[in-house]
Design a protein around this motif. Sequence first.
Motif, PDB file in Angstrom:
ATOM      1  N   ARG A 281      90.368  15.860 -80.185  1.00  0.00           N
ATOM      2  CA  ARG A 281      91.640  16.473 -79.832  1.00  0.00           C
ATOM      3  C   ARG A 281      92.527  16.490 -81.073  1.00  0.00           C
ATOM      4  NH1 ARG A 281      88.878  17.525 -76.307  1.00  0.00           N
ATOM      5  NH2 ARG A 281      89.139  17.284 -74.065  1.00  0.00           N
ATOM      6  N   PRO A 282      93.438  17.450 -81.156  1.00  0.00           N
ATOM      7  CA  PRO A 282      94.358  17.461 -82.303  1.00  0.00           C
ATOM      8  C   PRO A 282      95.170  16.176 -82.353  1.00  0.00           C
ATOM      9  CG  PRO A 282      94.449  19.542 -81.121  1.00  0.00           C
ATOM     10  CD  PRO A 282      93.663  18.606 -80.263  1.00  0.00           C
ATOM     11  N   ALA A 283      95.286  15.625 -83.533  1.00  0.00           N
ATOM     12  CA  ALA A 283      96.062  14.403 -83.705  1.00  0.00           C
ATOM     13  C   ALA A 283      97.546  14.732 -83.664  1.00  0.00           C
ATOM     14  CB  ALA A 283      95.706  13.735 -85.030  1.00  0.00           C
ATOM     15  N   PRO A 284      98.350  13.897 -83.032  1.00  0.00           N
ATOM     16  CA  PRO A 284      99.804  14.172 -82.972  1.00  0.00           C
ATOM     17  C   PRO A 284     100.416  14.089 -84.361  1.00  0.00           C
ATOM     18  CG  PRO A 284      99.320  11.961 -82.173  1.00  0.00           C
ATOM     19  CD  PRO A 284      97.989  12.645 -82.362  1.00  0.00           C
ATOM     20  N   LYS A 286     102.868  13.096 -87.237  1.00  0.00           N
ATOM     21  CA  LYS A 286     103.581  11.853 -87.528  1.00  0.00           C
ATOM     22  C   LYS A 286     105.042  12.150 -87.826  1.00  0.00           C
ATOM     23  CE  LYS A 286      99.552   9.480 -89.442  1.00  0.00           C
ATOM     24  NZ  LYS A 286      98.981   8.784 -90.641  1.00  0.00           N
ATOM     25  N   THR A 287     105.896  11.323 -87.273  1.00  0.00           N
ATOM     26  CA  THR A 287     107.325  11.443 -87.587  1.00  0.00           C
ATOM     27  C   THR A 287     107.621  10.673 -88.865  1.00  0.00           C
ATOM     28  OG1 THR A 287     107.829   9.502 -86.223  1.00  0.00           O
ATOM     29  CG2 THR A 287     107.888  11.666 -85.159  1.00  0.00           C
ATOM     30  N   SER A 288     108.787  10.872 -89.406  1.00  0.00           N
ATOM     31  CA  SER A 288     109.134  10.247 -90.686  1.00  0.00           C
ATOM     32  C   SER A 288     109.156   8.724 -90.595  1.00  0.00           C
ATOM     33  CB  SER A 288     110.504  10.751 -91.157  1.00  0.00           C
ATOM     34  OG  SER A 288     111.503  10.456 -90.176  1.00  0.00           O
ATOM     35  N   GLY A 289     109.508   8.165 -89.420  1.00  0.00           N
ATOM     36  CA  GLY A 289     109.567   6.717 -89.304  1.00  0.00           C
ATOM     37  C   GLY A 289     108.383   6.110 -88.615  1.00  0.00           C
ATOM     38  N   ALA A 290     107.362   6.929 -88.319  1.00  0.00           N
ATOM     39  CA  ALA A 290     106.196   6.408 -87.588  1.00  0.00           C
ATOM     40  C   ALA A 290     105.340   5.571 -88.507  1.00  0.00           C
ATOM     41  CB  ALA A 290     105.374   7.566 -87.016  1.00  0.00           C
ATOM     42  N   THR A 291     104.778   4.547 -87.930  1.00  0.00           N
ATOM     43  CA  THR A 291     103.864   3.660 -88.656  1.00  0.00           C
ATOM     44  C   THR A 291     102.572   3.547 -87.869  1.00  0.00           C
ATOM     45  OG1 THR A 291     104.812   1.707 -87.596  1.00  0.00           O
ATOM     46  CG2 THR A 291     105.749   2.342 -89.724  1.00  0.00           C
ATOM     47  N   LYS A 292     101.497   3.152 -88.567  1.00  0.00           N
ATOM     48  CA  LYS A 292     100.198   3.009 -87.909  1.00  0.00           C
ATOM     49  C   LYS A 292     100.182   1.776 -87.026  1.00  0.00           C
ATOM     50  CE  LYS A 292      97.483   5.312 -91.474  1.00  0.00           C
ATOM     51  NZ  LYS A 292      96.362   5.207 -92.414  1.00  0.00           N
TER      52      LYS A 292
END
Length: 292
Positions: A281-284, A286-292
């Motif tokens: 599935r397409p990966a969402p 990432k937002t600027s503040g998102a972390t793994k």
Amino acid sequence: MAEKSEKLEAARREQAGAREESTGTGSGAKSPAAEPRPKAAGAKQRNIAWRRLGGAFRPYVSRAQIAGATLLAVLGFAATIQVQALRTTDEFSTADQSQLVQILDGLQQRTRRLESDISELQQAKSDLVSGADRSRTAVEQAQARAQTLGILAGTLPATGPGIRLTISDNQAAVDASLVLNTIEELRDAGAESIEVNDRVRVVAASYFLNGQGGIIIDNKLIPPPYTIDAIGDTRTLATAMRIPGGVVDEVSQKGGLVTVLERQTVQINSLHNVTSPRYARPAPEKTSGATK
């Protein structure tokens, strides 16, 4: 009276001689202890001479000599490894001058093409950032991207320069693995679109199996001879097939025959049926503040 004196004197002399002989102190007697002394002295001198001679021939090894020998051994080992490395053959070691020139020319053409693509992408970026009609530019770029992806995915026909490679196999010795190796060699040489026997469009998801009376590509039985059309730089593709140890030599070793035709225009019309992925599935984003 004189005669008597002479007899007594002679008797005394005989007695004195007898005493000297019995004691061994006479002038003609030899002392037992003194007799072997000359022999012992000669043996000692001979032993000294032999020791000196042996010392002359005995090798003298100093620390400097040991260090020098170790250094020479290390240098000899390094030189041997270097010579062996230079003698190691690769795919270009047995190519003649004309083939090497062709390969170099093909690489230079690919470099120029990639530089041109970079320039076009930079121009497109500039148009999107500062152009007056951003919407039109974005649509044109999206259409060009869709066409490129359609060609690479095998969902659109393709045309361009390339080669037609035919593998004749009268002994049925060419199997699916050899055809797959040929496809991989073409991809490594820069083939952008590949088709087999005008029936199967080869893409990244294509698979090859051995079948009864031929090979199976994407669930289609392909009988010999195998005709492979590839679009790309004509000279580079042809040289990659003819290089010593390449596809031509490999097929010849199995009793087959390969012919390579260079063409200015190769037409590929077969299409690949794209199926929807079952798991991916397409990966969402990432937002600027998102972390793994």
